[in-house]
Design a protein around this motif. Structure first.
Motif, PDB file in Angstrom:
ATOM      1  N   VAL A 104       0.838  -1.207   0.000  1.00 10.15           N
ATOM      2  CA  VAL A 104       0.000   0.000   0.000  1.00 10.15           C
ATOM      3  C   VAL A 104       0.872   1.256   0.000  1.00 10.15           C
ATOM      4  O   VAL A 104       0.520   2.281   0.580  1.00 10.15           O
ATOM      5  CB  VAL A 104      -0.982  -0.001   1.205  1.00 10.15           C
ATOM      6  CG1 VAL A 104      -2.009  -1.108   1.063  1.00 10.15           C
ATOM      7  CG2 VAL A 104      -0.223  -0.117   2.522  1.00 10.15           C
ATOM      8  N   TRP A 105       1.983   1.183  -0.682  1.00  5.45           N
ATOM      9  CA  TRP A 105       2.977   2.261  -0.629  1.00  5.45           C
ATOM     10  C   TRP A 105       2.411   3.612  -1.048  1.00  5.45           C
ATOM     11  O   TRP A 105       2.847   4.645  -0.537  1.00  5.45           O
ATOM     12  CB  TRP A 105       4.214   1.899  -1.453  1.00  5.45           C
ATOM     13  CG  TRP A 105       3.966   1.858  -2.932  1.00  5.45           C
ATOM     14  CD1 TRP A 105       3.561   0.785  -3.662  1.00  5.45           C
ATOM     15  CD2 TRP A 105       4.082   2.945  -3.847  1.00  5.45           C
ATOM     16  NE1 TRP A 105       3.423   1.138  -4.977  1.00  5.45           N
ATOM     17  CE2 TRP A 105       3.736   2.459  -5.133  1.00  5.45           C
ATOM     18  CE3 TRP A 105       4.440   4.288  -3.717  1.00  5.45           C
ATOM     19  CZ2 TRP A 105       3.749   3.258  -6.263  1.00  5.45           C
ATOM     20  CZ3 TRP A 105       4.455   5.082  -4.850  1.00  5.45           C
ATOM     21  CH2 TRP A 105       4.110   4.574  -6.105  1.00  5.45           C
ATOM     22  N   ARG A 106       1.468   3.654  -1.952  1.00  5.26           N
ATOM     23  CA  ARG A 106       0.898   4.937  -2.390  1.00  5.26           C
ATOM     24  C   ARG A 106       0.178   5.640  -1.240  1.00  5.26           C
ATOM     25  O   ARG A 106       0.153   6.862  -1.182  1.00  5.26           O
ATOM     26  CB  ARG A 106      -0.063   4.739  -3.560  1.00  5.26           C
ATOM     27  CG  ARG A 106       0.631   4.356  -4.851  1.00  5.26           C
ATOM     28  CD  ARG A 106      -0.387   4.126  -5.978  1.00  5.26           C
ATOM     29  NE  ARG A 106       0.219   3.492  -7.117  1.00  5.26           N
ATOM     30  CZ  ARG A 106       0.959   4.114  -8.038  1.00  5.26           C
ATOM     31  NH1 ARG A 106       1.184   5.394  -7.956  1.00  5.26           N
ATOM     32  NH2 ARG A 106       1.470   3.430  -9.038  1.00  5.26           N
ATOM     33  N   GLU A 107      -0.412   4.873  -0.342  1.00  6.40           N
ATOM     34  CA  GLU A 107      -1.095   5.447   0.814  1.00  6.40           C
ATOM     35  C   GLU A 107      -0.138   5.682   1.977  1.00  6.40           C
ATOM     36  O   GLU A 107      -0.523   6.268   2.986  1.00  6.40           O
ATOM     37  CB  GLU A 107      -2.240   4.529   1.276  1.00  6.40           C
ATOM     38  CG  GLU A 107      -3.397   4.459   0.306  1.00  6.40           C
ATOM     39  CD  GLU A 107      -3.137   3.557  -0.893  1.00  6.40           C
ATOM     40  OE1 GLU A 107      -2.355   2.601  -0.774  1.00  6.40           O
ATOM     41  OE2 GLU A 107      -3.705   3.833  -1.971  1.00  6.40           O
ATOM     42  N   ALA A 108       1.085   5.203   1.857  1.00  7.09           N
ATOM     43  CA  ALA A 108       2.075   5.325   2.933  1.00  7.09           C
ATOM     44  C   ALA A 108       3.407   5.818   2.360  1.00  7.09           C
ATOM     45  O   ALA A 108       4.469   5.299   2.693  1.00  7.09           O
ATOM     46  CB  ALA A 108       2.235   3.974   3.622  1.00  7.09           C
ATOM     47  N   ARG A 109       3.329   6.815   1.513  1.00  9.45           N
ATOM     48  CA  ARG A 109       4.526   7.314   0.824  1.00  9.45           C
ATOM     49  C   ARG A 109       5.630   7.749   1.785  1.00  9.45           C
ATOM     50  O   ARG A 109       6.809   7.651   1.460  1.00  9.45           O
ATOM     51  CB  ARG A 109       4.163   8.477  -0.102  1.00  9.45           C
ATOM     52  CG  ARG A 109       3.367   8.051  -1.312  1.00  9.45           C
ATOM     53  CD  ARG A 109       2.979   9.254  -2.175  1.00  9.45           C
ATOM     54  NE  ARG A 109       2.105   8.857  -3.256  1.00  9.45           N
ATOM     55  CZ  ARG A 109       2.532   8.539  -4.480  1.00  9.45           C
ATOM     56  NH1 ARG A 109       3.806   8.586  -4.760  1.00  9.45           N
ATOM     57  NH2 ARG A 109       1.671   8.182  -5.405  1.00  9.45           N
ATOM     58  N   HIS A 110       5.249   8.229   2.950  1.00  8.64           N
ATOM     59  CA  HIS A 110       6.240   8.720   3.906  1.00  8.64           C
ATOM     60  C   HIS A 110       7.182   7.622   4.413  1.00  8.64           C
ATOM     61  O   HIS A 110       8.208   7.919   5.007  1.00  8.64           O
ATOM     62  CB  HIS A 110       5.550   9.425   5.087  1.00  8.64           C
ATOM     63  CG  HIS A 110       4.567   8.576   5.822  1.00  8.64           C
ATOM     64  ND1 HIS A 110       3.307   8.284   5.312  1.00  8.64           N
ATOM     65  CD2 HIS A 110       4.659   7.939   7.011  1.00  8.64           C
ATOM     66  CE1 HIS A 110       2.666   7.519   6.168  1.00  8.64           C
ATOM     67  NE2 HIS A 110       3.455   7.294   7.214  1.00  8.64           N
TER      68      HIS A 110
END
Length: 177
Positions: free
Chosen positions: A100-106
């Motif tokens: 889910v990297w797009r929702e957890a870019r940080h």
């Protein structure tokens, strides 16, 4: 004398590996062992994989392999590469966020985000090719040689995923050991 009650702060302990279940699944596997059945092809793929990794950050390599394995639903490779990432010092937080990297870019650098987006586009190439903006972002984050290495790595993990899925490799049976 005062006594202090000690509170166990451990919330979970790692579950033991389901070795009996893994062994049973492996014993039930009826498809050929790719490495034994096509050793020359297998060695060529190992060489391609090694060449693709050359000069790339090992953490980035594992992130790419994990994301492609998610997309391809390859439990064998996902198990292998999450273990490799842990051994290389990758954090559990980041491993949990790859899907889910797009929702957890940080959790990821801009370079890693560009590589993950490119991994998705190349892995899912039949869904519309590799969009120009995805490629441009990756080209802005990697020099030409690195970008070629990343593309080669994406190709190798997709090939490994397909081999593992086609031959019904069992997650938890890492033949490299």
């Amino acid at each position: 004398m005062t006594t202090t009650n000690m509170i166990d702060t451990r919330t979970t302990e790692s579950a033991p590996a389901p070795t009996a279940a893994i062994a049973a699944a492996e014993a039930a596997r009826s498809r050929p062992d790719f490495a034994k059945s096509a050793p020359k092809v297998y060695r060529a793929l190992v060489g391609f994989d090694a060449a693709a990794r050359e000069g790339l950050d090992p953490a980035l390599v594992e992130l790419i392999q994990i994301r492609a394995s998610h997309l391809n639903h390859c439990a064998y490779c996902l198990h292998m590469h999450t273990n490799d990432a842990r051994k290389a010092g990758e954090s559990e937080d980041r491993l949990h966020m790859v899907a889910v990297w797009r929702e957890a870019r940080h959790f990821f650098t801009e370079k890693e985000q560009a590589a993950l987006a490119l991994t998705e586009a190349v892995t899912l190439v039949a869904d519309g090719g590799v969009p120009d903006d995805v490629y441009a972002e990756a080209a802005a984050r990697f020099d030409e040689r690195e970008l070629a290495q990343v593309l080669a790595l994406i190709c190798t993990i997709n090939t490994w995923n397909r081999v593992a899925l086609a031959t019904a490799k069992v997650a938890g049976t890492d033949e490299r050991r």
